[in-house]
Enzyme design. Structure first.
Site, PDB file in Angstrom:
ATOM      1  N   TYR A  54      54.628  72.820  -5.374  1.00  8.46           N
ATOM      2  CA  TYR A  54      54.606  73.340  -4.028  1.00  8.46           C
ATOM      3  C   TYR A  54      54.698  74.872  -3.928  1.00  8.46           C
ATOM      4  CZ  TYR A  54      55.579  68.605  -2.488  1.00  8.46           C
ATOM      5  OH  TYR A  54      55.387  67.250  -2.284  1.00  8.46           O
ATOM      6  N   HIS A 122      55.378  62.869  -9.666  1.00  3.49           N
ATOM      7  CA  HIS A 122      54.674  62.961  -8.622  1.00  3.49           C
ATOM      8  C   HIS A 122      53.320  62.014  -8.501  1.00  3.49           C
ATOM      9  CE1 HIS A 122      54.221  66.663  -5.528  1.00  3.49           C
ATOM     10  NE2 HIS A 122      53.669  65.349  -5.011  1.00  3.49           N
ATOM     11  N   SER A 201      54.820  61.951   4.806  1.00  2.00           N
ATOM     12  CA  SER A 201      53.870  62.078   5.945  1.00  2.00           C
ATOM     13  C   SER A 201      53.949  61.016   6.997  1.00  2.00           C
ATOM     14  CB  SER A 201      52.224  62.104   5.583  1.00  2.00           C
ATOM     15  OG  SER A 201      51.900  63.175   4.716  1.00  2.00           O
ATOM     16  N   LEU A 203      54.619  61.198   9.926  1.00  2.00           N
ATOM     17  CA  LEU A 203      53.754  61.763  11.455  1.00  2.00           C
ATOM     18  C   LEU A 203      52.427  61.794  11.136  1.00  2.00           C
ATOM     19  CD1 LEU A 203      56.603  64.173  12.499  1.00  2.00           C
ATOM     20  CD2 LEU A 203      56.316  61.780  13.247  1.00  2.00           C
ATOM     21  N   GLY A 204      51.994  61.285  10.088  1.00  6.75           N
ATOM     22  CA  GLY A 204      50.599  61.147   9.907  1.00  6.75           C
ATOM     23  C   GLY A 204      50.080  62.777   9.818  1.00  6.75           C
ATOM     24  N   ARG A 205      50.697  63.397   8.868  1.00  9.72           N
ATOM     25  CA  ARG A 205      50.529  64.991   8.708  1.00  9.72           C
ATOM     26  C   ARG A 205      50.290  65.637  10.028  1.00  9.72           C
ATOM     27  NH1 ARG A 205      49.507  65.058   3.246  1.00  9.72           N
ATOM     28  NH2 ARG A 205      48.797  63.063   2.458  1.00  9.72           N
TER      29      ARG A 205
END
Length: 325
Positions: A54, A122, A201, A203-205
């Protein structure tokens, strides 16, 4: 907030995904990001999730600064395996034992800590037997650099093989009202082996928050429309209808759509820990409120009817070859 057990590791019921503080989801503000991490700790959210890729590398440094002097308040998770260069270019998935050791040492230095609580691979490297990668990860546990091991986006058979080498505490994979395929085989496998499930994710991205009515609503420099088929073309409109059904139920319960989506996940089992990502205190506080929402059996049935398995249009990624392997 309360706590949950991930294969022997105790974490807050909800974690904080830190990725968007540094990359992918629009402009960044490191001052607000650090304040968001501090606010998370005040709210009892002590499970912080980052990764070396990231930024790349900048997110670990940001998290390290934010927790400086507060290490004992934090359960710290980071990841290796998606290898990138300093300029952001992509190298590939790397699970070679020598790289595992190098990546861990680099993460410890960037984070400014002497150990990592939960260290994930990852993505699974198809060129390296999982036994070799996890064997190298287990050596990190033996020398005290890592406390618990995790995998991300691994297939059931890979999970079994990995757990046979060293106990795996957590699997991190996408799970939300938009993405429920893990309920078929992956989540049952984790439960059979006593492995906790970390839902990224959740929240569905961001789709399930209800704030995006078109791709034009996405922030400047946001890459979701480029990277994820669910944000593209007809898929977006179909998924908007699905998000609207969730929003209707949320309105009846006087909560936000995002809170309802997170509360649903929290009701999927005491071994499931969602890690919604945010870079602002405002949304962190909203997400934390989901921990107080009680859903009845009839509520859960309505949500299942509104967002059944397989309802979302489009694949999770443009290239699904790197997940569930």
């Amino acid at each position: 907030m309360g706590h949950r057990d991930l294969g022997g590791l105790t974490v807050s019921r909800m974690g904080l995904g830190c990725m968007g503080m540094s990359e992918f989801y629009g402009t960044t503000d490191e001052t607000e990001a650090e304040a968001t991490i501090h606010r998370a700790l005040e709210l009892g959210i002590d499970f912080l999730d980052t990764a070396d890729m990231y930024g790349p590398f900048t997110n670990e440094r940001l998290v390290g600064r934010a927790i400086s002097g507060r290490r004992d308040e934090v359960t710290l998770a980071t990841k290796f395996g998606n290898q990138r260069r300093e300029d952001g270019s992509w190298v590939g998935v790397n699970g070679r034992p020598e790289y595992v050791r190098q990546a861990c040492d680099a993460s410890l230095e960037r984070l400014g800590v002497d150990h990592i609580d939960l260290y994930y691979q990852h993505r699974v490297d198809p060129e390296v037997p999982i036994e070799e990668t996890v064997g190298a990860m287990s050596e990190l546990v033996e020398v005290g650099k890592v406390r618990h091991l995790g995998l991300s986006e691994a297939a059931p058979e890979t999970i079994r093989r990995a757990d046979a080498v060293h106990s795996i505490s957590a699997l991190q994979t996408e799970y939300s009202l938009f993405t429920r395929d893990v309920e078929d085989e992956i989540l049952p496998t984790c439960r059979e082996l006593g492995i906790g499930f970390v839902a990224y994710s959740p929240l569905g991205r961001g789709f399930l928050t209800g704030q995006y009515r078109s791709v034009e609503d996405l922030p400047e420099d946001d890459t979701r429309a480029e990277r994820f088929p669910r944000f593209q073309g007809e898929n977006f409109q179909k998924n908007l209808h699905l998000a609207d059904r969730v929003r209707e139920i949320a309105a009846e319960k006087d909560v936000t759509p995002g809170q309802l989506a997170l509360a649903w996940l929290l009701h999927q089992g005491d071994d499931v820990v969602p890690i919604p990502g945010t870079k602002r205190r405002k949304y962190l506080e909203e997400n934390a409120g989901a921990a107080d929402i009680e859903l009845s059996e009839s509520d859960l049935a309505r949500i299942d009817e509104a967002a059944p398995r397989g309802a979302a249009a489009g694949d999770r990624y443009a290239d699904m070859g790197s997940v569930n392997r």
